[in-house]
Scaffold this active site. Structure first.
Site, short mmCIF file in Angstrom:
data_model
loop_
_atom_site.label_atom_id
_atom_site.label_comp_id
_atom_site.label_asym_id
_atom_site.label_seq_id
_atom_site.Cartn_x
_atom_site.Cartn_y
_atom_site.Cartn_z
N ASP A 171 5.48 -5.89 -6.66
CA ASP A 171 5.80 -7.17 -6.02
C ASP A 171 4.54 -7.85 -5.48
OD1 ASP A 171 8.29 -6.26 -6.59
OD2 ASP A 171 8.86 -5.84 -4.52
N TYR A 221 16.69 3.74 -2.08
CA TYR A 221 15.36 3.57 -2.70
C TYR A 221 14.52 4.83 -2.42
CZ TYR A 221 11.17 1.08 -4.31
OH TYR A 221 10.05 0.69 -5.00
#
Ligand code: GLA
Length: 385
Positions: A171, A221
């Site tokens: 990201d 996650y």
């Protein structure tokens, strides 16, 4: 400058002309290659035309005065001692400032106003834009001369060590290094990247926001990161030269299957298959083969749903309906999972129709109105004049 930012300066009596350091930090999309960054794999993100804008001025007082326009919140910290505050957006910024301090840099007194047009929680990485924007800004102010890839690494360290989120580098890397020319192919192990030419004609990428963001996202996650580490460790007992899970082969995985619990085995199957899909997707994109790219998106979705288990009923619904409509070449969940957006490769000119159709069906099924966005690629972080 975005209108609501201009209004904020006026409303708060802040002299906008003093805020001379100005930059734009974009969000990102990811065409394909999901959950591969922390597995050393290939990903295909792009910076987009939506993001955060930062305006900064130096202060005489040793303070960090921060304004989050979109939240209408202000927070002031005393320098140089920076500690975690428990306020997420503040901590993202503090984490980056501390990384610069650890490099021996002095953070000057600073007032920062930021805000943007990225829908939060949609999986377009507003947090990466926040970290990347702050890192770019401090790099300028302290004249540290860090390269963009080095800034992305600094951001990832801050996420991992300060924020406690074991995320990969995709990201922040895409936000800082993207170009408006096209998506990039990023090798997350070597941190090598190149822009890709998208030759697919007659289709466009469209995001559909499920408007849900399930709370198990961050916990799961962590679990996925651990499960992948367990699978890699098992493979390395027999094949010590395998450096990361993405480059292991299915045969290598199968040969240690009996040593692995069911879940790490499933996760690893997904990771190995997804890395191969990215390579196939690269060929499809460069050859202009929309239907093939769409087929790969659908396979990724199936893998994320059934093997990696990071989808959710709402997003599955949007993906299935999009595919059933015949208006897309393919669609899949995008980003970390458990909500957020689907990314759809839509037949050109049919975007509005797809939006209408999904909106009606989703309202009926979930009493929620999805938001649709054109996924326009934009520049990576840049200074605004
Ligand atoms: C989140 C993380 C990224 C990446 C994606 C999944 O966006 O921040 O590092 O792991 O999920 O591809």
């Amino acid at each position: 400058m975005l209108d609501h930012l201009t209004a904020y300066f006026t409303d708060h009596g802040l002299p906008v002309e003093d805020f001379s350091l100005r930059l734009h930090a974009p969000g990102r999309i990811n065409l394909i290659g999901e959950h591969l960054d922390y597995n050393g794999g290939l990903v295909m993100p792009a910076s987009i035309d939506k993001g955060l804008q930062f305006f900064a001025r130096q202060l005489d007082a040793p303070q960090l005065r921060l304004h989050a326009v979109d939240l209408n919140e202000t927070h002031t910290l005393e320098l140089p001692q920076l500690e975690k505050t428990g306020i997420t957006w503040v901590d993202y910024l503090v984490g980056i400032a501390r990384k610069f301090q650890q490099l021996g840099k002095t953070i000057p007194g600073l007032e920062i106003v930021f805000g943007g047009n990225l829908p939060a929680g949609a999986g377009m990485s507003s947090s990466a834009a926040l970290e990347g924007g702050m890192a770019f800004l401090l790099n300028e102010l302290t004249q540290s001369g860090l390269s963009r890839p080095a800034l992305a690494q600094l951001c990832q360290r801050s996420s991992n060590n300060f924020m406690g989120i074991p995320s990969g580098i995709m990201d922040q890397f895409a936000s800082l290094n993207g170009t408006a020319d096209g998506p990039m192919l990023l090798d997350c192990d070597r941190l090598e990247f190149r822009p890709i030419v998208n030759r697919i004609k007659g289709y466009s990428f469209m995001l559909v926001n499920s408007m849900v963001s399930h709370s198990l996202a961050s916990g799961e996650y962590h679990v996925r990161v651990r499960e992948c580490a367990a699978a890699l460790a098992a493979i390395q007992t027999r094949f010590p030269s395998v450096a990361n899970l993405s480059t292991a082969t299915r045969e290598q995985l199968d040969s240690v299957a009996e040593k692995l619990d069911e879940k790490p085995l499933l996760r690893a199957r997904y990771v190995i298959a997804e890395n191969a899909r990215v390579q196939a997707a690269l060929r499809a994109l460069e050859a202009g083969d929309g239907p093939e790219f769409g087929r790969l998106l659908n396979s990724t979705h199936a893998g994320l749903r059934d093997e990696y288990e990071v989808s959710c009923p709402e997003v599955d619904f949007l993906q299935e309906r999009a595919v059933a409509s015949g208006l897309v070449a393919g669609a899949r969940i995008m980003g970390g999972g458990f909500g957020g957006c689907t990314i759809n490769l839509v037949r050109a000119g049919r975007e509005a129709k797809l939006g209408e159709l999904l909106t009606a069906a989703y309202r009926e099924a979930y009493q929620l109105t999805p938001e649709c966005y054109r996924a326009n690629i934009g520049s990576g972080t840049y200074l605004m004049s």
